[in-house]
Design an enzyme around this catalytic site. Structure first.
Site, PDB file in Angstrom:
ATOM      1  CB  CYS A  87      -0.757  -0.006   1.476  1.00 51.88           C
ATOM      2  SG  CYS A  87      -2.432  -1.343   1.232  1.00 51.88           S
ATOM      3  CE1 TYR A 183     -18.532   6.289   1.949  1.00 49.68           C
ATOM      4  CE2 TYR A 183     -17.850   5.591   4.456  1.00 49.68           C
ATOM      5  CZ  TYR A 183     -18.411   4.976   2.656  1.00 49.68           C
ATOM      6  OH  TYR A 183     -17.114   4.035   2.416  1.00 49.68           O
ATOM      7  CE  LYS A 226     -29.777  -1.185   2.947  1.00 49.69           C
ATOM      8  NZ  LYS A 226     -29.580  -1.822   1.328  1.00 49.69           N
ATOM      9  CB  ALA A 243     -17.846  -4.338   4.060  1.00 47.18           C
ATOM     10  CB  SER A 247     -10.054   1.345   2.437  1.00 47.40           C
ATOM     11  OG  SER A 247      -9.388   0.058   2.902  1.00 47.40           O
ATOM     12  CB  VAL A 344     -13.206   4.518   5.459  1.00 46.24           C
ATOM     13  CG1 VAL A 344     -13.873   4.567   5.505  1.00 46.24           C
ATOM     14  CG2 VAL A 344     -11.732   3.604   6.641  1.00 46.24           C
ATOM     15  CG  HIS A 348      -6.306   1.133  -0.189  1.00 44.39           C
ATOM     16  ND1 HIS A 348      -5.397   1.752  -0.713  1.00 44.39           N
ATOM     17  CD2 HIS A 348      -6.722   0.641   1.010  1.00 44.39           C
ATOM     18  CE1 HIS A 348      -4.310   1.423  -0.111  1.00 44.39           C
ATOM     19  NE2 HIS A 348      -5.223   0.622   1.307  1.00 44.39           N
ATOM     20  CB  CYS A 378       0.131   0.741   7.736  1.00 41.77           C
ATOM     21  SG  CYS A 378      -1.762   1.148   7.343  1.00 41.77           S
ATOM     22  CG  ASN A 379       3.929  -0.895   3.565  1.00 39.14           C
ATOM     23  OD1 ASN A 379       4.739   0.112   4.049  1.00 39.14           O
ATOM     24  ND2 ASN A 379       5.224  -2.178   3.940  1.00 39.14           N
TER      25      ASN A 379
END
Length: 393
Positions: A87, A183, A226, A243, A247, A344, A348, A378-379
């Site tokens: 990433c 969001y 939801k 989910a 991301s 998120v 991604h 991060c990865n």
């Protein structure tokens, strides 16, 4: 060493998995971003070398970076390297381009960035070469196997997110609240046209004329009502990562043009930002989620500044809990972190995101009249990269 500056930033919109950009390969998306970045500069700027991030190259053909560069119409003499730091690939590409210019300032303009089409990652048939004497053959999803799976503990990286939530005491409610805010910020930014680095992408259709994709698809896709009803995605019994507060899978590409500050001045080009420093860190693979908290201090030290000098941060939201945990560990206030939303909500595309958040950080500094910002990501494997920039225009 010479100062290195960013003189152009461009990216495609971020599309949903199997969404409006799914007919284009990662290298085709990369070419769109490259052309967009170069279109903002004088015509005599030529790229000497390119570093482009790409994580899952299976099925793309040789040298994805070279493909993107050639599709963008750059010179045959352009040196190309594909970078895979999972990433962090897109950010590491910027770091490598900066290092090259610091060592060889005569190199001229450098291209950096990242690209991923998660929609086009193939399935594998690993036993087909040796043959299967009897029984069924299993298809392996390359997106999960090479992009989202922790091979050290043999588990989905989402389970590392679950460990992070447990270790640092973040509940499902904490993560969902963070997700709603991400969001909300992303939707506001998209609606206000904040991301002016986006280059429209023309996509041919089987029937009728081409469509033009010019906005990120993910921010307005979530049905917020939801969110509390979603089941855990990884730990089905006791999990908190869903989910929505993780991301998503996405397609997109980003491109940056870098040069030395002296070169930009000689060419009459106004730099966007100066790269002050960068750094990497590693820890146990299962704890990759909190590696940014180690990489950021390294980048700050290399930049010659302290934490209090940073106006805004971008922390890649592999999961909502990644941002929550690293804010806690670094002592950051959410009002100064991911101001225009994060992965998120925005999405991604794993080879693109490390570059995308540097571009978004510049947007934040520009819109909020900030000066110094730090981006970290991060990865998989336990690592993270971080970079510090100073806005110049």
């Amino acid at each position: 060493m010479p100062n290195v500056v960013i003189v152009s930033i461009a990216r495609t919109p971020i599309a949903k998995f199997r969404g409006s950009l799914s007919s284009l390969s990662a290298s085709e998306l990369g070419a769109v971003a490259i052309r967009g970045a170069l279109a903002k500069l004088p015509g005599d700027v030529s790229i000497r070398e390119a570093y482009l991030g790409n994580v899952v190259s299976a099925g793309m053909g040789q040298a994805p970076a070279r493909q993107a560069v050639k599709k963008a119409g750059l010179s045959e003499s352009t040196i190309c390297t594909t970078v895979n730091k999972v990433c962090a690939s897109g950010m590491k590409s910027i770091m490598l381009a900066s290092q090259t210019l610091q060592c060889m300032p005569q190199h001229g303009a450098m291209l950096a960035g990242g690209m991923e089409s998660m929609s086009n990652i193939p399935h594998y048939l690993p036993t087909s070469r040796s043959g299967m004497a009897l029984g069924n053959m299993q298809l392996i999803d390359g997106c999960i196997h090479d992009g989202l799976w922790d091979p050290y503990d043999d588990q989905h990286m989402g389970m590392c997110g679950e460990k992070c939530a447990t270790d640092y005491g973040f509940s499902r409610e904490d993560q969902d609240a963070y997700t709603l805010e991400s969001y909300s910020r992303a939707q506001a930014a998209v609606d206000a046209g904040i991301f002016d680095e986006i280059v429209p992408v023309e996509v041919s259709q089987r029937r009728g004329g081409a469509i033009v994709v010019d906005k990120d698809e993910e921010p307005h896709a979530l049905q917020l009502d939801k969110l509390p009803t979603l089941r855990p995605a990884f730990d089905r019994k006791n999990g908190t990562v869903t989910a929505a507060n993780a991301s998503s899978l996405n397609d997109g590409a980003a491109a940056f043009v870098l040069m030395t500050e002296d070169d930009a001045k000689a060419r009459g080009i106004t730099p966007l930002a100066r790269i002050l420093g960068y750094g990497d860190a590693e820890r146990a693979p299962v704890d990759f989620t909190i590696a940014p908290s180690l990489a950021v201090p390294v980048a700050l030290e290399n930049a010659g500044i302290t934490a209090s000098d940073v106006d805004y941060h971008e922390i890649n939201e592999a999961f909502a809990v990644v941002a929550l945990a690293n804010m806690q560990l670094l002592g950051l206030d959410h009002s100064n972190v991911n101001v225009f939303g994060g992965a998120v909500a925005l999405g991604h595309p794993i080879g693109m995101s490390g570059a995308r958040i540097v571009g978004t950080l510049y947007d934040v500094l520009k819109q909020k009249d900030g000066t110094i910002g730090c981006a970290s990501i991060c990865n998989g494997g336990g690592g993270a990269s971080a970079i510090v920039i100073e806005r110049l225009s």
